[in-house]
Design an enzyme around this catalytic site. Structure first.
Site, PDB file in Angstrom:
ATOM      1  N   THR A 248     -39.753  -9.353 -10.966  1.00 45.62           N
ATOM      2  CA  THR A 248     -39.034  -8.068  -9.981  1.00 45.62           C
ATOM      3  C   THR A 248     -37.611  -7.829 -10.363  1.00 45.62           C
ATOM      4  O   THR A 248     -37.256  -6.821 -10.682  1.00 45.62           O
ATOM      5  CB  THR A 248     -39.563  -7.996  -8.575  1.00 45.62           C
ATOM      6  OG1 THR A 248     -40.882  -8.316  -8.625  1.00 45.62           O
ATOM      7  CG2 THR A 248     -38.989  -6.762  -7.984  1.00 45.62           C
ATOM      8  N   CYS A 249     -36.855  -9.137 -10.350  1.00 45.12           N
ATOM      9  CA  CYS A 249     -35.510  -8.984 -10.503  1.00 45.12           C
ATOM     10  C   CYS A 249     -35.279  -8.376 -11.968  1.00 45.12           C
ATOM     11  O   CYS A 249     -34.250  -7.286 -12.161  1.00 45.12           O
ATOM     12  CB  CYS A 249     -34.796 -10.230 -10.643  1.00 45.12           C
ATOM     13  SG  CYS A 249     -35.276 -10.883  -8.867  1.00 45.12           S
ATOM     14  N   SER A 250     -35.876  -8.548 -12.987  1.00 45.46           N
ATOM     15  CA  SER A 250     -35.711  -8.115 -14.221  1.00 45.46           C
ATOM     16  C   SER A 250     -36.184  -6.896 -14.795  1.00 45.46           C
ATOM     17  O   SER A 250     -35.611  -6.146 -15.494  1.00 45.46           O
ATOM     18  CB  SER A 250     -36.009  -9.339 -15.367  1.00 45.46           C
ATOM     19  OG  SER A 250     -35.180 -10.333 -15.305  1.00 45.46           O
TER      20      SER A 250
ATOM     21  N   THR B 208     -36.024 -13.426 -13.199  1.00 47.90           N
ATOM     22  CA  THR B 208     -37.655 -13.356 -12.601  1.00 47.90           C
ATOM     23  C   THR B 208     -38.154 -11.914 -12.809  1.00 47.90           C
ATOM     24  O   THR B 208     -37.403 -11.111 -13.153  1.00 47.90           O
ATOM     25  CB  THR B 208     -37.390 -14.025 -11.211  1.00 47.90           C
ATOM     26  OG1 THR B 208     -36.476 -13.111 -10.650  1.00 47.90           O
ATOM     27  CG2 THR B 208     -37.083 -15.510 -11.151  1.00 47.90           C
TER      28      THR B 208
END
Length: 157
Positions: A47-49, A45
């Site tokens: 922000t996660c990545s 996703t």
């Protein structure tokens, strides 16, 4: 919700490594260790990545210098997705831990229902765990990304 000075719940995880599928327990991952555990709503996703996982990859050595034995990324995804995501992010030093059915996240009281976005997911947080006991917890407000970043964790341990 789990609080500071509480022990992590017992759980058996799925962890896919280059050697194959393993099933480490909470005790195996956290006993007699100082561990940074950070959780994300979903692998791959935005922000996660783009920020969360890469920050811990970049600052891994600095965390080790502060006495951290391991860094674990947790998500309510399956072990195959977590391994693929870790590989794509060059996260070879990060343990990419799957909470496939969300049972560990539920036991922590740190989950959320996202509806059609993806169903049950983890809230975004980071915690410092020493010998299976939570010593610090940084829980993000919904849709925020500040207190659980690698930079923030590093500054606060």
């Amino acid at each position: 919700m789990i609080e500071i000075n509480q022990t992590l719940p017992s759980h058996t995880f799925n962890l896919l490594t280059n050697e194959g599928m393993t099933t480490p327990t909470t005790a195996e991952l956290f006993a007699n260790k100082k561990v940074v555990l950070f959780a994300v709503p979903g692998a791959f996703t935005p922000t996660c990545s783009a920020s969360h996982l890469p920050g811990f990859v970049v600052h891994f050595d600095a965390l080790k210098e502060k006495g951290v034995d391991s860094v674990i990324c947790l998500s309510v995804n399956d072990a195959f997705v977590m391994k693929s995501w870790g590989d794509s992010a060059n996260a070879e030093n990060i343990t990419m831990l799957a909470d496939g059915d969300g049972a560990f996240t539920k036991a922590l009281g740190l989950g959320m229902e996202t509806g059609v976005f993806g169903g049950y997911r983890s809230q975004r947080y980071a915690m410092l765990v020493e010998n299976q006991t939570v010593t610090q917890l940084w829980l993000e407000e919904p849709k925020a990304f500040t207190v659980s970043s690698a930079e923030s964790v590093l500054a606060n341990i």
